[in-house]
Write a protein that holds these residues in place. Structure first.
Motif, mmCIF file in Angstrom:
data_model
loop_
_atom_site.group_PDB
_atom_site.id
_atom_site.type_symbol
_atom_site.label_atom_id
_atom_site.label_comp_id
_atom_site.label_asym_id
_atom_site.label_seq_id
_atom_site.Cartn_x
_atom_site.Cartn_y
_atom_site.Cartn_z
ATOM 1 N N ASP A 30 0.829 -1.194 0.000
ATOM 2 C CA ASP A 30 0.000 0.000 0.000
ATOM 3 C C ASP A 30 0.869 1.250 0.000
ATOM 4 O OD1 ASP A 30 -2.173 1.565 0.007
ATOM 5 O OD2 ASP A 30 -2.990 0.880 1.924
ATOM 6 N N ASP A 31 0.228 2.378 -0.226
ATOM 7 C CA ASP A 31 0.933 3.662 -0.222
ATOM 8 C C ASP A 31 1.575 3.882 1.139
ATOM 9 O OD1 ASP A 31 1.883 6.155 -0.673
ATOM 10 O OD2 ASP A 31 -0.032 7.075 -1.172
ATOM 11 N N PRO A 32 2.845 4.303 1.191
ATOM 12 C CA PRO A 32 3.489 4.533 2.505
ATOM 13 C C PRO A 32 2.739 5.517 3.389
ATOM 14 C CG PRO A 32 5.127 4.524 0.757
ATOM 15 C CD PRO A 32 3.790 4.487 0.083
ATOM 16 N N LYS A 33 1.924 6.393 2.797
ATOM 17 C CA LYS A 33 1.161 7.330 3.613
ATOM 18 C C LYS A 33 0.106 6.622 4.461
ATOM 19 C CE LYS A 33 1.635 11.012 0.174
ATOM 20 N NZ LYS A 33 0.902 11.948 -0.737
ATOM 21 N N ASN A 34 -0.325 5.418 4.017
ATOM 22 C CA ASN A 34 -1.361 4.675 4.737
ATOM 23 C C ASN A 34 -0.806 3.671 5.731
ATOM 24 O OD1 ASN A 34 -3.246 6.029 3.124
ATOM 25 N ND2 ASN A 34 -3.227 4.425 1.570
ATOM 26 N N TRP A 35 0.499 3.556 5.837
ATOM 27 C CA TRP A 35 1.088 2.604 6.767
ATOM 28 C C TRP A 35 0.798 3.040 8.194
ATOM 29 C CZ3 TRP A 35 6.619 1.538 4.393
ATOM 30 C CH2 TRP A 35 6.446 0.908 3.156
ATOM 31 N N GLY A 36 0.346 2.082 9.012
ATOM 32 C CA GLY A 36 0.040 2.361 10.409
ATOM 33 C C GLY A 36 -1.349 2.911 10.647
ATOM 34 N N GLU A 37 -2.133 3.169 9.591
ATOM 35 C CA GLU A 37 -3.479 3.702 9.749
ATOM 36 C C GLU A 37 -4.468 2.551 9.914
ATOM 37 O OE1 GLU A 37 -4.230 6.814 10.009
ATOM 38 O OE2 GLU A 37 -2.246 7.645 9.550
ATOM 39 N N SER A 38 -5.427 2.737 10.821
ATOM 40 C CA SER A 38 -6.451 1.717 11.036
ATOM 41 C C SER A 38 -7.617 1.870 10.075
ATOM 42 C CB SER A 38 -6.961 1.783 12.479
ATOM 43 O OG SER A 38 -7.492 3.072 12.754
ATOM 44 N N LYS A 39 -7.885 3.092 9.633
ATOM 45 C CA LYS A 39 -8.953 3.362 8.693
ATOM 46 C C LYS A 39 -8.392 4.082 7.469
ATOM 47 C CE LYS A 39 -12.546 1.807 11.001
ATOM 48 N NZ LYS A 39 -13.411 0.733 10.471
ATOM 49 N N GLU A 65 -12.898 -3.767 4.115
ATOM 50 C CA GLU A 65 -13.997 -3.675 3.160
ATOM 51 C C GLU A 65 -13.519 -3.361 1.758
ATOM 52 O OE1 GLU A 65 -13.272 0.364 4.887
ATOM 53 O OE2 GLU A 65 -13.527 -1.673 5.678
ATOM 54 N N ARG A 66 -12.282 -2.926 1.599
ATOM 55 C CA ARG A 66 -11.752 -2.646 0.271
ATOM 56 C C ARG A 66 -11.695 -3.905 -0.588
ATOM 57 N NH1 ARG A 66 -6.197 0.356 1.169
ATOM 58 N NH2 ARG A 66 -6.043 -1.209 2.822
ATOM 59 N N MET A 67 -11.399 -5.035 0.054
ATOM 60 C CA MET A 67 -11.350 -6.298 -0.692
ATOM 61 C C MET A 67 -12.722 -6.647 -1.259
ATOM 62 S SD MET A 67 -9.466 -8.833 -1.735
ATOM 63 C CE MET A 67 -8.002 -8.854 -0.703
ATOM 64 N N ARG A 68 -13.775 -6.450 -0.468
ATOM 65 C CA ARG A 68 -15.127 -6.746 -0.956
ATOM 66 C C ARG A 68 -15.518 -5.812 -2.102
ATOM 67 N NH1 ARG A 68 -15.863 -7.148 4.701
ATOM 68 N NH2 ARG A 68 -16.715 -5.032 4.787
ATOM 69 N N LYS A 69 -15.121 -4.563 -2.001
ATOM 70 C CA LYS A 69 -15.440 -3.617 -3.081
ATOM 71 C C LYS A 69 -14.746 -4.012 -4.379
ATOM 72 C CE LYS A 69 -16.076 0.297 0.063
ATOM 73 N NZ LYS A 69 -15.581 1.639 0.465
ATOM 74 N N VAL A 70 -13.498 -4.433 -4.277
ATOM 75 C CA VAL A 70 -12.768 -4.836 -5.478
ATOM 76 C C VAL A 70 -13.372 -6.100 -6.075
ATOM 77 C CG1 VAL A 70 -10.539 -5.638 -6.330
ATOM 78 C CG2 VAL A 70 -10.626 -3.709 -4.763
ATOM 79 N N ASP A 71 -13.735 -7.061 -5.233
ATOM 80 C CA ASP A 71 -14.340 -8.299 -5.734
ATOM 81 C C ASP A 71 -15.673 -8.024 -6.411
ATOM 82 O OD1 ASP A 71 -12.222 -9.800 -4.844
ATOM 83 O OD2 ASP A 71 -13.148 -10.286 -2.909
ATOM 84 N N LYS A 76 -9.496 5.691 3.723
ATOM 85 C CA LYS A 76 -10.620 6.115 2.908
ATOM 86 C C LYS A 76 -10.543 5.447 1.530
ATOM 87 C CE LYS A 76 -11.233 10.618 5.130
ATOM 88 N NZ LYS A 76 -11.299 12.092 4.916
ATOM 89 N N SER A 77 -11.681 5.004 1.071
ATOM 90 C CA SER A 77 -11.750 4.368 -0.252
ATOM 91 C C SER A 77 -13.107 4.674 -0.860
ATOM 92 C CB SER A 77 -11.537 2.851 -0.164
ATOM 93 O OG SER A 77 -12.519 2.258 0.659
ATOM 94 N N GLY A 78 -13.150 4.667 -2.172
ATOM 95 C CA GLY A 78 -14.395 4.944 -2.865
ATOM 96 C C GLY A 78 -15.319 3.740 -2.895
ATOM 97 N N ALA A 79 -16.480 3.952 -3.461
ATOM 98 C CA ALA A 79 -17.467 2.880 -3.571
ATOM 99 C C ALA A 79 -17.113 1.947 -4.724
ATOM 100 C CB ALA A 79 -18.859 3.467 -3.777
#
Length: 250
Positions: free
Chosen positions: A72-81, A133-139, A83-86
């Motif tokens: 993932d993007d290094p900016k998101n490392w260590g984040e628990s949440k 939930e990102r995995m479910r959105k991609v699937d 943001k992602s689109g629908a």
């Protein structure tokens, strides 16, 4: 130290090749002039060669990256949440052409590989995966995209050949008495001369009828048992929460 000397040697070799290239070109031009071919100005040609030597080749493809594409993007490392689109809807996918759908499929595939890597790394570290939930959105997006492609293929096939299925076939019974969809095959010889085709039995013998009845009976019992469990569950809920049951009634 070794890396420093290797870099200096590389620079020296580049300078030598840049100096030798105009000489080789001048000899080629002189030999061409002596043979009666038209000559050109050596100074202008040498300047062009030097200017081309200093340029880099043109690359129109995306920049090559290494294994960091699986993370993932290094900016998101260590984040628990995160943001992602629908997920992509069917209406949005139907509005795109085939080329855009082809590109979007590989973008989603790349995103899925990154999320699978993140999921495996979270399991290894025994941590919760951020925003699963990102995995479910991609699937869902990939499944809908595949359905849209199949719709277009079916429409094109119906328009060209009038066949509903990709491979024509028909419903037949196997040796166990079950209805199966048999896809037609292309054989090099007629079916009545094909021993392999004759070996297939598309009928059920009389002794199979008893097991067919047992299978149907088992299916009906399971369906009735499922209905009874649902009714029992509703009855238990009404007994435990009578005020909710009274409020739900008209």
């Amino acid at each position: 130290m070794a890396a420093h000397w290797a870099a200096r040697l590389r620079i020296f070799c580049g300078q030598v090749s840049a100096a030798v290239r105009p000489l080789v070109l001048s000899r080629t031009l002189c030999s061409a002039g002596s043979s009666g071919l038209p000559q050109c100005n050596f100074q202008k040609t040498a300047e062009k060669v030097n200017s081309l030597h200093q340029c880099r080749f043109l690359h129109i493809s995306s920049p090559l990256k290494g294994l960091e594409e699986f993370f993932d993007d290094p900016k998101n490392w260590g984040e628990s949440k995160i943001k992602s689109g629908a997920a992509w809807t069917v209406q949005q996918l139907r509005a795109k052409n085939s080329e855009d759908l082809h590109k979007l499929w590989y973008v989603l595939l790349k995103e899925k590989n990154m999320l699978l890597t993140l999921e495996q790394e979270s399991k290894r570290q025994k941590l919760a995966m951020p925003s699963p939930e990102r995995m479910r959105k991609v699937d869902r997006s990939m499944k809908r995209l595949d359905n849209v492609i199949k719709e277009r293929e079916d429409a094109l096939r119906l328009l060209q050949t009038g066949q509903e299925n990709a491979r024509p076939g028909e419903w037949r019974k196997d040796c166990f008495g079950q209805n199966i969809w048999y896809k037609f095959h292309e054989w090099p010889i007629p079916w009545y001369l094909n021993r392999k085709y004759k070996a297939k039995k598309f009928y059920a013998l009389p002794y199979v009828n008893r097991y067919i009845r047992l299978r149907i009976e088992n299916y009906l019992r399971k369906r009735e048992r499922k209905k009874n469990l649902e009714k029992q569950k509703q009855h238990d809920l009404q007994r435990r929460f009578p005020h909710l049951a009274e409020g739900s009634q008209p």
